[in-house]
Design a protein around this motif. Structure first.
Motif, PDB file in Angstrom:
ATOM      1  N   ARG A 261      26.921  58.683  36.189  1.00  0.00           N
ATOM      2  CA  ARG A 261      26.653  57.414  36.259  1.00  0.00           C
ATOM      3  C   ARG A 261      25.829  57.112  37.094  1.00  0.00           C
ATOM      4  O   ARG A 261      25.444  55.591  37.874  1.00  0.00           O
ATOM      5  CB  ARG A 261      28.185  56.488  36.583  1.00  0.00           C
ATOM      6  CG  ARG A 261      28.974  55.729  36.112  1.00  0.00           C
ATOM      7  CD  ARG A 261      31.010  55.548  36.216  1.00  0.00           C
ATOM      8  NE  ARG A 261      30.249  53.775  36.130  1.00  0.00           N
ATOM      9  CZ  ARG A 261      30.467  53.045  37.336  1.00  0.00           C
ATOM     10  NH1 ARG A 261      30.865  53.587  38.112  1.00  0.00           N
ATOM     11  NH2 ARG A 261      30.242  51.821  37.770  1.00  0.00           N
TER      12      ARG A 261
ATOM     13  N   LYS B 161      44.692  43.711  38.453  1.00  0.00           N
ATOM     14  CA  LYS B 161      46.166  44.602  39.179  1.00  0.00           C
ATOM     15  C   LYS B 161      47.355  43.630  39.532  1.00  0.00           C
ATOM     16  O   LYS B 161      47.676  42.588  40.412  1.00  0.00           O
ATOM     17  CB  LYS B 161      44.954  45.591  40.606  1.00  0.00           C
ATOM     18  CG  LYS B 161      43.800  45.773  39.669  1.00  0.00           C
ATOM     19  CD  LYS B 161      43.823  47.324  40.689  1.00  0.00           C
ATOM     20  CE  LYS B 161      42.220  47.793  39.936  1.00  0.00           C
ATOM     21  NZ  LYS B 161      42.685  49.155  39.885  1.00  0.00           N
TER      22      LYS B 161
ATOM     23  N   ASP C 168      28.081  46.625  43.978  1.00  0.00           N
ATOM     24  CA  ASP C 168      28.964  47.394  43.056  1.00  0.00           C
ATOM     25  C   ASP C 168      30.855  47.243  43.078  1.00  0.00           C
ATOM     26  O   ASP C 168      31.360  46.760  41.812  1.00  0.00           O
ATOM     27  CB  ASP C 168      29.145  49.108  43.508  1.00  0.00           C
ATOM     28  CG  ASP C 168      30.067  50.057  41.008  1.00  0.00           C
ATOM     29  OD1 ASP C 168      29.992  49.008  40.585  1.00  0.00           O
ATOM     30  OD2 ASP C 168      30.395  50.499  41.263  1.00  0.00           O
ATOM     31  N   VAL C 169      31.156  47.544  44.081  1.00  0.00           N
ATOM     32  CA  VAL C 169      32.130  47.301  44.593  1.00  0.00           C
ATOM     33  C   VAL C 169      32.575  45.589  45.887  1.00  0.00           C
ATOM     34  O   VAL C 169      33.666  45.836  45.585  1.00  0.00           O
ATOM     35  CB  VAL C 169      33.240  47.783  44.793  1.00  0.00           C
ATOM     36  CG1 VAL C 169      33.781  49.145  43.410  1.00  0.00           C
ATOM     37  CG2 VAL C 169      33.245  49.319  45.933  1.00  0.00           C
TER      38      VAL C 169
ATOM     39  N   TYR D 279      23.332  54.148  37.199  1.00  0.00           N
ATOM     40  CA  TYR D 279      23.601  52.805  36.175  1.00  0.00           C
ATOM     41  C   TYR D 279      23.656  52.912  38.105  1.00  0.00           C
ATOM     42  O   TYR D 279      23.061  51.319  38.716  1.00  0.00           O
ATOM     43  CB  TYR D 279      24.863  52.803  35.988  1.00  0.00           C
ATOM     44  CG  TYR D 279      25.457  51.407  37.269  1.00  0.00           C
ATOM     45  CD1 TYR D 279      24.982  49.905  36.229  1.00  0.00           C
ATOM     46  CD2 TYR D 279      26.299  51.699  37.418  1.00  0.00           C
ATOM     47  CE1 TYR D 279      26.376  49.140  37.761  1.00  0.00           C
ATOM     48  CE2 TYR D 279      27.227  50.722  38.623  1.00  0.00           C
ATOM     49  CZ  TYR D 279      27.213  49.616  38.181  1.00  0.00           C
ATOM     50  OH  TYR D 279      28.354  48.808  38.883  1.00  0.00           O
TER      51      TYR D 279
ATOM     52  N   HIS E 238      37.736  42.923  37.891  1.00  0.00           N
ATOM     53  CA  HIS E 238      39.085  43.675  36.829  1.00  0.00           C
ATOM     54  C   HIS E 238      39.975  43.559  37.660  1.00  0.00           C
ATOM     55  O   HIS E 238      41.377  44.013  37.534  1.00  0.00           O
ATOM     56  CB  HIS E 238      39.159  44.465  35.833  1.00  0.00           C
ATOM     57  CG  HIS E 238      38.396  46.175  36.621  1.00  0.00           C
ATOM     58  ND1 HIS E 238      37.659  46.140  37.526  1.00  0.00           N
ATOM     59  CD2 HIS E 238      39.304  47.465  37.063  1.00  0.00           C
ATOM     60  CE1 HIS E 238      36.832  47.283  37.778  1.00  0.00           C
ATOM     61  NE2 HIS E 238      38.666  47.942  38.296  1.00  0.00           N
ATOM     62  N   TYR E 239      39.702  43.710  39.307  1.00  0.00           N
ATOM     63  CA  TYR E 239      40.902  43.809  40.499  1.00  0.00           C
ATOM     64  C   TYR E 239      41.999  42.306  40.421  1.00  0.00           C
ATOM     65  O   TYR E 239      42.932  42.884  40.441  1.00  0.00           O
ATOM     66  CB  TYR E 239      39.919  43.668  41.580  1.00  0.00           C
ATOM     67  CG  TYR E 239      39.781  44.727  42.593  1.00  0.00           C
ATOM     68  CD1 TYR E 239      39.584  46.274  41.336  1.00  0.00           C
ATOM     69  CD2 TYR E 239      40.138  45.536  42.785  1.00  0.00           C
ATOM     70  CE1 TYR E 239      38.766  47.504  41.209  1.00  0.00           C
ATOM     71  CE2 TYR E 239      39.984  47.072  43.194  1.00  0.00           C
ATOM     72  CZ  TYR E 239      39.722  48.001  42.214  1.00  0.00           C
ATOM     73  OH  TYR E 239      39.600  49.805  42.808  1.00  0.00           O
TER      74      TYR E 239
ATOM     75  N   PHE F 167      38.332  50.738  50.155  1.00  0.00           N
ATOM     76  CA  PHE F 167      38.391  51.496  49.254  1.00  0.00           C
ATOM     77  C   PHE F 167      37.764  52.436  48.806  1.00  0.00           C
ATOM     78  O   PHE F 167      37.104  52.585  49.286  1.00  0.00           O
ATOM     79  CB  PHE F 167      37.791  49.935  47.921  1.00  0.00           C
ATOM     80  CG  PHE F 167      36.992  50.884  46.523  1.00  0.00           C
ATOM     81  CD1 PHE F 167      37.823  50.628  45.186  1.00  0.00           C
ATOM     82  CD2 PHE F 167      35.958  51.874  46.318  1.00  0.00           C
ATOM     83  CE1 PHE F 167      37.268  51.040  43.821  1.00  0.00           C
ATOM     84  CE2 PHE F 167      36.223  52.319  45.450  1.00  0.00           C
ATOM     85  CZ  PHE F 167      36.485  51.859  44.801  1.00  0.00           C
TER      86      PHE F 167
ATOM     87  N   GLU G 128      37.357  56.734  46.775  1.00  0.00           N
ATOM     88  CA  GLU G 128      37.011  57.218  45.521  1.00  0.00           C
ATOM     89  C   GLU G 128      37.155  58.669  46.040  1.00  0.00           C
ATOM     90  O   GLU G 128      36.038  58.650  46.637  1.00  0.00           O
ATOM     91  CB  GLU G 128      36.096  56.584  44.784  1.00  0.00           C
ATOM     92  CG  GLU G 128      37.308  55.403  43.855  1.00  0.00           C
ATOM     93  CD  GLU G 128      35.809  55.194  42.936  1.00  0.00           C
ATOM     94  OE1 GLU G 128      35.997  54.440  41.588  1.00  0.00           O
ATOM     95  OE2 GLU G 128      34.808  55.228  42.542  1.00  0.00           O
TER      96      GLU G 128
ATOM     97  N   HIS H  34      34.911  42.703  43.915  1.00  0.00           N
ATOM     98  CA  HIS H  34      35.717  43.491  44.020  1.00  0.00           C
ATOM     99  C   HIS H  34      37.312  43.247  45.263  1.00  0.00           C
ATOM    100  O   HIS H  34      37.857  42.235  45.781  1.00  0.00           O
ATOM    101  CB  HIS H  34      36.267  44.792  43.690  1.00  0.00           C
ATOM    102  CG  HIS H  34      35.874  45.560  42.300  1.00  0.00           C
ATOM    103  ND1 HIS H  34      35.649  44.276  40.887  1.00  0.00           N
ATOM    104  CD2 HIS H  34      35.530  46.792  42.193  1.00  0.00           C
ATOM    105  CE1 HIS H  34      35.630  44.995  39.650  1.00  0.00           C
ATOM    106  NE2 HIS H  34      34.718  46.565  40.585  1.00  0.00           N
TER     107      HIS H  34
ATOM    108  N   LYS I 219      30.876  42.165  35.125  1.00  0.00           N
ATOM    109  CA  LYS I 219      29.913  42.284  35.949  1.00  0.00           C
ATOM    110  C   LYS I 219      28.669  43.545  35.488  1.00  0.00           C
ATOM    111  O   LYS I 219      29.476  43.899  34.537  1.00  0.00           O
ATOM    112  CB  LYS I 219      29.859  42.681  37.641  1.00  0.00           C
ATOM    113  CG  LYS I 219      31.040  43.862  36.871  1.00  0.00           C
ATOM    114  CD  LYS I 219      30.751  44.332  39.032  1.00  0.00           C
ATOM    115  CE  LYS I 219      30.775  45.988  38.726  1.00  0.00           C
ATOM    116  NZ  LYS I 219      31.365  47.131  39.090  1.00  0.00           N
TER     117      LYS I 219
ATOM    118  N   LYS J  41      32.427  55.882  47.507  1.00  0.00           N
ATOM    119  CA  LYS J  41      33.145  57.105  46.900  1.00  0.00           C
ATOM    120  C   LYS J  41      32.534  58.784  47.295  1.00  0.00           C
ATOM    121  O   LYS J  41      32.563  58.567  48.895  1.00  0.00           O
ATOM    122  CB  LYS J  41      31.746  57.024  45.708  1.00  0.00           C
ATOM    123  CG  LYS J  41      31.581  55.740  45.531  1.00  0.00           C
ATOM    124  CD  LYS J  41      31.541  55.701  43.511  1.00  0.00           C
ATOM    125  CE  LYS J  41      31.450  54.540  43.207  1.00  0.00           C
ATOM    126  NZ  LYS J  41      32.525  54.608  41.637  1.00  0.00           N
TER     127      LYS J  41
END
Ligand code: BG6
Length: 482
Positions: A225, A184, A237-238, A228, A180-181, A216, A218, A242, A150, A336
């Protein structure tokens, strides 16, 4: 499979993703003896670099002493070619390099061969690199696999255009879309939990489950970043990728088998039953700096426009409109610059019917994806000792205690291993991607057209005002003491 002559081309070899994820994952697989015996890895990027500089780059995230023999043996498999992303001659040179390496490895007509093209690249060059591969590198006499990551577009329409362009170059079974999730440990574990144990599937429905929370968090902002991120925001983004992928595995019906297409059919099927998210069911936030000034706000980042209204936090309720889930709210929350690093799936069960014991707290099954992998069930027990009171406790499977000797691999290592094995189970199919965008696109467009201003929240806090009320009021989440 171990005897296949394998060439892995990493495009964007000088970039961040390659340095932080792709090369360390390849090295990890090499150390574990999981790369086919005859493998070559060719990095390709625009930057002109000599061998030393290339080696410095790609090893900078290896967690080992670089003088170790295995690092040296791994590097002996690696080459670097620099070239533009749209120039025929450069890709012809790359093809030459691939051929030369294959000859060295003992290429013959009968030998099974695989070419893996890993695009660790920004989406702006996906299509041009795809075309170049197709025109100048693609070898129809071997198996070809293309790995992309992505962002796959920024809404349904742009994603469809991209899928169409990529789909005209490669067959769907040659394409591996990374989320990539899906690599995991605890996400891969959901299938085992659900379909290898008798007691979960029996209660896995609206009769027993009150709500599901996929969270989620963070503890850091977009530091550096922001350029982006500002184009995408937290939902793209997530959440759209994800968290929705995780949701689809928690919600899907049992697959007919573990074949990748059976799994992906079931995931797609459940995504089709999710209604588009409403703005009324959404809470948006954007972080501001701390009062003491030690942490800067999102808009204080130099790479972010001063008037940005891009959300860095979002919480929303989804509904899966099928027999199993009708009426069960699914709450997604992502942010975030919050108070902690944590990814959990929290399944809250309904109140105990006809209780012998009045006013019970609710059972919960919690799958903690990160940081410390664990599965626990909040379970009521009699308070130990002479007391007859009840207490909330946990049946707790913490991986760091139970599996002390196992090193949990990075998601990228398991996903690249899947690509080597030609297994698509943990990759996103184009129809799944399409559904994912269908669910989020009306909301994203409305946020843009209404210019919805996100609520401020302080860096390091739990999120904007109302975040906890949202889960209790909108999704019927009942707080219970741990
Ligand atoms: C990426 C997002 O896809 O996932 C990042 O672009 C985010 O913004 C990251 O930080 C989270 O991944 P992980 O593996 O660190 O949980």
């Amino acid at each position: 499979k171990h005897d296949v002559l394998t060439t892995i081309v990493v495009f964007g070899a000088s970039g961040d993703l390659a340095k932080k994820k792709t090369y360390p994952a390849l090295f990890h697989l090499f150390q574990q003896g999981l790369l086919p015996k005859r493998t070559r890895i060719i990095g390709y990027a625009r930057t002109q670099m000599d061998r030393d500089k290339f080696v410095d780059r790609v090893t900078s995230f290896f967690k080992t002493d670089l003088s170790n023999a295995d690092v040296q043996q791994f590097l002996a498999l690696c080459a670097y070619v620099s070239g533009k992303y749209d120039k025929d001659e450069d890709f012809q040179r790359l093809r030459g390099e691939i051929d030369a390496n294959e000859m060295q490895m003992g290429k013959s007509d009968e030998q099974e061969r695989v070419h893996i093209y890993y695009l660790a690249l920004p989406p702006s060059v996906f299509v041009s690199v795809g075309e170049q591969i197709r025109n100048n590198v693609y070898d129809a006499s071997c198996t070809n696999r293309v790995v992309i990551e992505k962002p796959f577009g920024h809404d349904l329409q742009s994603s469809r255009l991209l899928s169409k362009a990529i789909g005209s170059l490669f067959a769907e079974d040659e394409i591996y879309r990374i989320d990539h999730y899906l690599g995991k440990e605890m996400v891969k574990n959901i299938l085992a939990l659900r379909f290898a144990n008798v007691f979960y599937e029996a209660v896995w429905n609206r009769h027993y489950i009150a709500n599901v929370q996929i969270t989620f968090k963070e503890p850091f902002g977009t530091e550096g970043r922001g350029g982006y991120f500002d184009e995408f925001g937290i939902i793209r983004d997530v959440m759209q990728n994800h968290l929705l992928q995780v949701l689809s595995i928690v919600a899907m019906h049992p697959p007919k088998s573990l074949r990748s297409e059976d799994i992906r059919d079931r995931k797609t099927e459940v995504l089709r039953r999710i209604l588009p998210i409403q703005l009324e069911d959404t809470l948006l936030g954007q972080y501001v700096g701390t009062r003491d000034g030690t942490k800067l706000g999102y808009k204080d980042d130099d790479t972010v426009p001063k008037d940005s209204i891009t959300p860095t936090f979002a919480q929303c309720v989804l509904h899966v409109d099928n027999e199993r889930w009708r009426g069960v709210p699914w709450v997604m929350k992502a942010g975030k610059a919050l108070d902690e690093a944590k990814m959990t799936i929290r399944i809250q069960f309904k109140d105990m019917p006809n209780a012998v014991f009045p006013n019970l707290a609710r059972n919960e099954l919690v799958i903690q994806v990160s940081p410390k992998e664990s599965v626990y069930i909040k379970t009521i027990v009699k308070e130990p000792g002479l007391s007859t009171n009840l207490a909330m406790s946990e049946l707790d499977l913490s991986y760091h205690k139970r599996y002390q000797d196992v090193k949990i691999p990075d998601a990228y290592a398991t996903l690249i291993l899947d690509v080597l094995n030609g297994d698509h189970s943990n990759f996103v199919r184009s129809d799944e991607l399409d559904e994912a965008w269908r669910i989020f696109t009306p909301l994203l467009h409305q946020i843009d057209s209404d210019q919805v201003v996100p609520l401020p929240y302080e860096y390091g806090s739990r999120g904007p005002k109302g975040v906890d009320e949202f889960a209790t009021e909108r999704a019927g989440y009942k707080l219970s003491s741990r």
